[in-house]
Design a protein around this motif. Structure first.
Motif, short mmCIF file in Angstrom:
data_model
loop_
_atom_site.label_atom_id
_atom_site.label_comp_id
_atom_site.label_asym_id
_atom_site.label_seq_id
_atom_site.Cartn_x
_atom_site.Cartn_y
_atom_site.Cartn_z
N MET A 1 0.83 -1.21 0.00
CA MET A 1 0.00 0.00 0.00
C MET A 1 0.87 1.26 0.00
N ILE A 2 1.92 1.22 0.86
CA ILE A 2 2.81 2.38 0.94
C ILE A 2 3.55 2.57 -0.37
N LYS A 3 3.99 1.42 -0.99
CA LYS A 3 4.71 1.51 -2.25
C LYS A 3 3.82 2.09 -3.35
N LYS A 4 2.55 1.68 -3.38
CA LYS A 4 1.62 2.20 -4.38
C LYS A 4 1.40 3.70 -4.18
N SER A 5 1.23 4.12 -2.93
CA SER A 5 1.01 5.54 -2.63
C SER A 5 2.25 6.35 -2.98
N LEU A 6 3.43 5.75 -2.77
CA LEU A 6 4.68 6.44 -3.08
C LEU A 6 4.80 6.70 -4.58
N LYS A 7 4.34 5.77 -5.38
CA LYS A 7 4.38 5.97 -6.83
C LYS A 7 3.51 7.15 -7.24
N TYR A 8 2.35 7.27 -6.63
CA TYR A 8 1.46 8.39 -6.94
C TYR A 8 2.10 9.71 -6.52
N LEU A 9 2.76 9.71 -5.36
CA LEU A 9 3.43 10.91 -4.87
C LEU A 9 4.56 11.31 -5.81
N ILE A 10 5.28 10.32 -6.32
CA ILE A 10 6.37 10.61 -7.26
C ILE A 10 5.82 11.25 -8.53
N ILE A 11 4.66 10.78 -8.99
CA ILE A 11 4.03 11.37 -10.18
C ILE A 11 3.70 12.85 -9.93
N ILE A 12 3.14 13.13 -8.75
CA ILE A 12 2.81 14.52 -8.39
C ILE A 12 4.07 15.38 -8.35
N LEU A 13 5.12 14.85 -7.73
CA LEU A 13 6.36 15.63 -7.59
C LEU A 13 7.04 15.85 -8.94
N LEU A 14 7.03 14.84 -9.80
CA LEU A 14 7.63 15.01 -11.13
C LEU A 14 6.86 16.05 -11.94
N ASN A 15 5.54 16.02 -11.83
CA ASN A 15 4.73 17.02 -12.52
C ASN A 15 5.03 18.42 -12.00
N LEU A 16 5.14 18.53 -10.68
CA LEU A 16 5.47 19.83 -10.07
C LEU A 16 6.84 20.30 -10.52
N LEU A 17 7.81 19.40 -10.58
CA LEU A 17 9.16 19.76 -11.01
C LEU A 17 9.17 20.25 -12.45
N PHE A 18 8.47 19.55 -13.32
CA PHE A 18 8.46 19.93 -14.73
C PHE A 18 7.79 21.29 -14.93
N LEU A 19 6.67 21.52 -14.25
CA LEU A 19 5.99 22.81 -14.37
C LEU A 19 6.85 23.94 -13.80
N THR A 20 7.59 23.65 -12.74
CA THR A 20 8.48 24.66 -12.15
C THR A 20 9.58 25.04 -13.13
N ILE A 21 10.11 24.06 -13.85
CA ILE A 21 11.12 24.34 -14.87
C ILE A 21 10.55 25.22 -15.97
N LEU A 22 9.33 24.92 -16.39
CA LEU A 22 8.66 25.75 -17.40
C LEU A 22 8.45 27.17 -16.88
N LEU A 23 8.08 27.28 -15.61
CA LEU A 23 7.88 28.60 -14.99
C LEU A 23 9.17 29.41 -15.01
N LEU A 24 10.28 28.78 -14.63
CA LEU A 24 11.56 29.48 -14.62
C LEU A 24 11.98 29.89 -16.02
N PHE A 25 11.57 29.09 -17.01
CA PHE A 25 11.99 29.34 -18.38
C PHE A 25 11.24 30.52 -19.00
N TRP A 26 9.90 30.61 -18.75
CA TRP A 26 9.16 31.68 -19.42
C TRP A 26 9.27 33.02 -18.72
N THR A 27 9.64 33.03 -17.43
CA THR A 27 9.78 34.30 -16.71
C THR A 27 11.17 34.89 -16.98
N ASP A 28 11.31 35.56 -18.11
CA ASP A 28 12.59 36.15 -18.49
C ASP A 28 12.85 37.44 -17.71
#
Length: 215
Positions: A1-28
């Motif tokens: 159960m914990i391993k399954k929940s951890l996978k979902y959390l990783i998905i959330i964090l990866l999405n947050l990381l990617f959007l943050t990179i996009l944010l840093l890129f467009w804010t010139d």
């Protein structure tokens, strides 16, 4: 159960990381010059949508159990698609801003930025620019509240002084218009707020002077 929940959390964090990179890129540098809080404000939005995503994933796991969706691969696939959908606004918005700021208007924004300088004599912070084109000034008004100008405005200069905590500010603007164009004059004051506008004829053009402020 914990391993399954951890996978979902990783998905959330990866999405947050990617959007943050996009944010840093467009804010010139041009964006940050007139909207210094854009990055922390947008990042808080990303944190908020990520928390919403976590809650909704919790709901999805309940649905999975009720529908007997046992395949972890299927669950993860559904969650990934779900996260992309609820974050689609940011992907579209950031993508369009990257295209505009970094691809189509990159050189233009860099050129306009060279005409802008920081000042801070009257109040804590300030920005000024001289000899802007109508297009350059319009680009600034997409970020800042500065008043819109007629399409034929040329030789635009402004100075904006403001306090970091108090609402006090002073904004001065001058620009040229063809001599035949009508220009309204004003002199308005209401409590601590005031604004005025006048002009003078110089050859075949009108030099318009506008000021507003709050003290």
């Amino acid at each position: 159960m914990i391993k399954k929940s951890l996978k979902y959390l990783i998905i959330i964090l990866l999405n947050l990381l990617f959007l943050t990179i996009l944010l840093l890129f467009w804010t010139d540098k041009f964006e940050l010059e007139f909207n210094k809080l854009v990055r922390p404000i947008e990042f808080l939005k990303l944190i908020g949508i990520s928390l919403v995503g976590l809650v909704l994933i919790g709901v999805l796991t309940i649905v999975f159990r009720k529908l007997n969706v046992e395949s972890l691969k299927t669950r993860i696939g559904i969650v990934v698609v779900f996260i992309l959908i609820i974050n689609s606004y940011f992907y579209i918005d950031y993508g369009m801003r990257i295209y505009s700021n970094k691809i189509t208007n990159s050189e233009f924004r860099e050129g306009a930025l060279k005409k802008i300088s920081n000042v801070g004599i009257e109040l804590a912070y300030g920005t000024q620019a001289e000899n802007l084109t109508g297009k350059e000034y319009l680009e600034i008004t997409k970020i800042k509240w500065f008043p819109k100008l007629p399409i034929k405005a040329k030789n635009i200069s402004f100075r904006y002084d403001y306090d970091g905590f108090l609402p006090d500010y002073s904004f001065s603007l001058s620009y040229d218009l063809p001599k035949e164009m009508k220009v309204d004059t004003m002199n308005y004051k209401d409590g601590t707020f005031s604004k005025s506008q006048n002009f003078k004829v110089i050859g075949d053009r009108k030099r318009v002077i506008y000021h507003e402020g709050q003290w």
